[in-house]
Design an enzyme around this catalytic site. Structure first.
Site: not given
Ligand code: OSB
Ligand code: MG
Length: 368
Positions: A163, A135, A239, A263, A188, A291, A214, A161
């Site tokens: 952001k 990510s 999510d 999660k 995302d 994650g 996402e 992924k």
């Molecule tokens: O939205 O998936 C998310 C990290 C912190 C809070 C929200 C998210 C994330 C990530 C990182 O996208 C995922 C990872 O590598 O742990």
């Molecule tokens: Mg997310």
């Protein structure tokens, strides 16, 4: 399992490089590790609430308060048959799933040690390695994003992924797609759009062959996502909106998404995470493991969870060195050449704590 003692450790982990989402940029990752003692065994759990209430209302400070003042007093001395049974003792606390999920994780660790089984076996997972991706946070420019993505592809990640946020969405995604035409790519938004803005602004994403989009809309919304999904060929994935099996069922009934990110922390524990997995499998909804920039403790749990058969898309479970120069577990997770990470096979979570590393990042501790 009689719960004899619980210790809390508030950690501030320095990230190797900053991580930026639509709700902000962080340079360090706060979390609470829990050590539960039971009949001579010690189990570890991770509460994934962050310092700021950007992803969720839960923060490391609210979780500390809820754990110290409500959850710990309610569970110390209790005798629990299996980890999810802890939930009935803490159901009087409304919400605060990440605080609850941290305690339950430590109980899974103890339970596995007691039974001589690893968490994968306890949850019923089949795979010994799981497909993973990375990510990638928002960068200062699309060019820097392409460079960053390129370096992860070089390291062997085969699913990326990125952001997105308003003003940094279609352009960023198009730049990555044209630089890497064959890569498995998803975006995302972390709730940064409204139904109206998403339908209009994000429409060109539909031409980029993305795996999924996402959480475009509000963190507490399901209904508007059901109105948005028909505007897109691309699957919407929820999510933030899914906190329970019930939410997952409602999202499926409303056709609010075609994929769900699971999660364990967000849904209050690994037991509920598995229940959501099972429900989604019945309904042919692919799931994948999200994650929260976990330490090795939470990462071990995520790998075991992602070994279940319904996890059909790569997880946001990257190698330790994507996040931290030094982790608090002695185990470091590495990327295999086929873009997988090996699921720990030792009893429980299968990790051990590096106490001097833990002390170096510890801001506070508490014992009950
Ligand atoms: O939205 O998936 C998310 C990290 C912190 C809070 C929200 C998210 C994330 C990530 C990182 O996208 C995922 C990872 O590598 O742990
Ligand atoms: Mg997310």
């Amino acid at each position: 399992m009689k719960i004899d003692q619980i210790s809390l450790h508030l950690l501030r982990m320095p990230l190797k490089s900053h991580f930026e989402t639509s709700f902000g940029r962080i340079y360090t990752r706060d979390c609470i590790l829990l050590e539960v003692k039971s009949g001579g065994l010690a189990g570890w759990g991770e509460c994934v609430a962050d310092r700021d209430p950007g992803y969720s209302y839960e923060t490391s400070t609210t979780a500390w308060h809820i754990l110290k003042d409500f959850i710990l007093p309610a569970v110390i001395g209790k005798d629990i048959a299996a980890p999810p049974a802890i939930q009935e003792h803490i159901a009087f606390v409304r919400g605060h799933p990440m605080a609850k999920g941290g305690v339950e994780m430590a109980l899974w660790d103890i339970y596995g040690q007691q039974e001589g089984k690893n968490l994968r076996q306890l949850l019923g997972g089949e795979r010994s390695r799981v497909d993973v991706g990375v990510s990638v946070g928002l960068q200062d420019s699309p060019a820097e994003l392409v460079e960053k993505v390129g370096s992860f592809i070089q390291q062997g990640y085969r699913r990326i992924k990125i952001k997105i946020k308003p003003g940094r969405d279609v352009g960023d995604a198009q730049a990555v797609r044209s630089a890497f035409p064959g890569i498995r790519l998803q975006v995302d938004a972390n709730s940064a759009y409204t139904l109206e803005s998403a339908a209009k602004v994000l429409k060109p994403l539909d031409e980029l062959d993305l795996l999924l989009i996402e959480q475009p809309l509000a963190d507490d919304d399901i209904w508007d996502h059901s109105r948005l999904q028909p505007h897109f060929k691309t699957a919407i994935c929820l999510d933030e909106s899914i906190h329970s099996r019930r939410h997952a069922r409602q999202a499926i009934e409303m056709q609010a998404c075609r994929i769900i990110n699971i999660k364990a922390g967000r849904v209050g524990g690994l037991g509920e995470a598995k229940a959501i997995h099972d429900l989604c499998f019945e309904h042919n909804i692919p799931v994948w493991c999200g994650g929260m920039l976990e330490t090795g403790v939470g990462r071990a749990a995520n790998l075991a969870l992602a070994s279940l058969h319904g996890f059909r898309l790569p997880g946001d479970i990257s190698a330790t060195d994507r996040y931290y120069a030094e982790d608090v577990t002695n185990e470091r997770f590495v990327l295999n050449p086929d873009s997988t990470i090996t699921v720990p096979d030792q009893p429980g979570l299968g990790i051990s704590i590096n106490f001097s590393a833990l002390e170096r990042t510890e801001l506070a501790s508490y014992q009950a």
